[in-house]
Design a protein around this motif. Structure first.
Motif, PDB file in Angstrom:
ATOM      1  N   ALA A  65      -0.215   1.738 -21.305  1.00 34.11           N
ATOM      2  CA  ALA A  65      -0.520   3.007 -21.586  1.00 34.11           C
ATOM      3  C   ALA A  65       0.709   3.915 -21.729  1.00 34.11           C
ATOM      4  CB  ALA A  65      -1.231   3.805 -20.499  1.00 34.11           C
ATOM      5  N   VAL A  66       1.720   3.258 -21.072  1.00 33.94           N
ATOM      6  CA  VAL A  66       3.278   3.901 -21.333  1.00 33.94           C
ATOM      7  C   VAL A  66       3.918   2.877 -22.218  1.00 33.94           C
ATOM      8  CG1 VAL A  66       5.386   4.616 -20.107  1.00 33.94           C
ATOM      9  CG2 VAL A  66       3.115   4.987 -18.879  1.00 33.94           C
ATOM     10  N   SER A  67       3.842   2.919 -23.677  1.00 34.31           N
ATOM     11  CA  SER A  67       4.329   2.301 -24.301  1.00 34.31           C
ATOM     12  C   SER A  67       4.353   2.995 -25.995  1.00 34.31           C
ATOM     13  CB  SER A  67       3.551   1.252 -24.920  1.00 34.31           C
ATOM     14  OG  SER A  67       2.190   1.151 -25.313  1.00 34.31           O
ATOM     15  N   ILE A  68       5.352   2.487 -26.789  1.00 34.23           N
ATOM     16  CA  ILE A  68       5.609   3.140 -28.011  1.00 34.23           C
ATOM     17  C   ILE A  68       4.332   3.065 -28.812  1.00 34.23           C
ATOM     18  CG2 ILE A  68       6.527   2.841 -30.252  1.00 34.23           C
ATOM     19  CD1 ILE A  68       9.236   2.825 -28.679  1.00 34.23           C
ATOM     20  N   ALA A  69       3.455   1.858 -28.714  1.00 31.61           N
ATOM     21  CA  ALA A  69       2.287   1.522 -29.375  1.00 31.61           C
ATOM     22  C   ALA A  69       1.001   2.712 -29.066  1.00 31.61           C
ATOM     23  CB  ALA A  69       1.892  -0.020 -29.116  1.00 31.61           C
ATOM     24  N   VAL A  70       1.039   2.637 -27.713  1.00 35.52           N
ATOM     25  CA  VAL A  70      -0.150   3.881 -27.261  1.00 35.52           C
ATOM     26  C   VAL A  70       0.339   5.182 -27.747  1.00 35.52           C
ATOM     27  CG1 VAL A  70      -1.206   4.578 -25.402  1.00 35.52           C
ATOM     28  CG2 VAL A  70      -0.848   2.122 -25.568  1.00 35.52           C
ATOM     29  N   THR A  96       3.447  10.039 -23.201  1.00 34.42           N
ATOM     30  CA  THR A  96       2.870   9.289 -21.983  1.00 34.42           C
ATOM     31  C   THR A  96       3.677   8.813 -21.140  1.00 34.42           C
ATOM     32  OG1 THR A  96       1.308   7.557 -21.571  1.00 34.42           O
ATOM     33  CG2 THR A  96       2.448   7.456 -23.569  1.00 34.42           C
ATOM     34  N   GLY A  97       3.587   8.613 -19.757  1.00 28.53           N
ATOM     35  CA  GLY A  97       4.650   8.129 -18.892  1.00 28.53           C
ATOM     36  C   GLY A  97       4.363   7.992 -17.278  1.00 28.53           C
ATOM     37  N   VAL A  98       5.317   7.804 -16.751  1.00 27.84           N
ATOM     38  CA  VAL A  98       5.214   7.447 -15.479  1.00 27.84           C
ATOM     39  C   VAL A  98       5.723   8.697 -14.539  1.00 27.84           C
ATOM     40  CG1 VAL A  98       5.596   5.842 -13.221  1.00 27.84           C
ATOM     41  CG2 VAL A  98       5.195   5.218 -15.621  1.00 27.84           C
ATOM     42  N   ALA A  99       5.100   9.475 -13.910  1.00 20.49           N
ATOM     43  CA  ALA A  99       5.750  10.747 -13.435  1.00 20.49           C
ATOM     44  C   ALA A  99       6.083  10.647 -11.924  1.00 20.49           C
ATOM     45  CB  ALA A  99       4.744  11.931 -13.853  1.00 20.49           C
ATOM     46  N   GLY A 100       5.126   9.478 -11.343  1.00 20.38           N
ATOM     47  CA  GLY A 100       5.466   9.173 -10.046  1.00 20.38           C
ATOM     48  C   GLY A 100       4.834  10.114  -9.159  1.00 20.38           C
ATOM     49  N   PRO A 101       4.954  10.157  -7.709  1.00 20.47           N
ATOM     50  CA  PRO A 101       5.863   9.210  -7.106  1.00 20.47           C
ATOM     51  C   PRO A 101       5.576   7.775  -7.049  1.00 20.47           C
ATOM     52  CG  PRO A 101       4.596  10.234  -5.351  1.00 20.47           C
ATOM     53  CD  PRO A 101       3.881  10.506  -6.808  1.00 20.47           C
TER      54      PRO A 101
END
Length: 174
Positions: free
Chosen positions: A82-87, A108-113
């Motif tokens: 899900a965290v990719s340029i393609a998506v 789209t990304g990984v916000a954590g923790p």
């Protein structure tokens, strides 16, 4: 923060620029958000007169929502994550197609923790911009590593970056 907004001043000022410059260019915008959870759309709607510019906002936090609301293919998510340029690119294209806006930005990304990995640590965020009439193979996407500055810090930086991508490029018209 001032009494007219619940958001940080730097976020509101970035949104103000987006609204003013897109209004002047006669452009409508859409946003597709995952890790920011609607923060970009919230910033834009803090600006009086934003209805001249905002066409739509999609909060697609789960993979299923990305597929159902934006048409992101499941095989893209399975292959690249899900965290990719393609998506991110598929999210931006989906928001553009479904909204009828002139430009769309996806985040789209990984916000954590948690949720990070060696390849995609906490603080990794990917953005994509799609434009009406643009070449679908001309990918305008970036990956940023904001570092582990806490969930709120990552989401704020991601929202600021997404807003910057909504600014008209010099000489751009719809």
């Amino acid at each position: 923060m001032n009494a007219d907004t619940i958001l940080p001043d730097e976020l509101v000022e970035a949104a103000r620029r987006v609204v003013e410059l897109n209004r002047a260019a006669g452009r409508r915008v859409a946003v597709a958000e995952s890790c920011t959870g609607g923060l970009v759309a919230a910033a834009l709607t803090e600006i009086a007169g934003c209805s001249d510019v905002i066409e739509a906002g999609y909060v697609t936090y789960s993979n299923e929502a990305k597929t159902a609301a934006l048409g992101v293919r499941g095989d893209l998510i399975e292959t690249f994550g899900a965290v990719s340029i393609a998506v991110a690119w598929a999210m931006a294209q989906g928001a553009l197609a479904r909204s009828g806006a002139d430009v769309a930005v996806a985040v789209t990304g990984v916000a954590g923790p948690g949720g990070g990995s060696a390849r995609k640590p906490v603080g990794t965020v990917v953005f994509a911009r799609a434009e009406k009439g643009g070449d679908p193979v001309d990918v305008h996407a970036i990956r940023r590593d904001f570092g582990d500055r806490g969930r709120g810090g990552i989401r704020l930086q991601a929202a600021l970056c997404a807003l910057e991508l909504l600014l008209p490029i010099s000489g751009e018209t719809p």
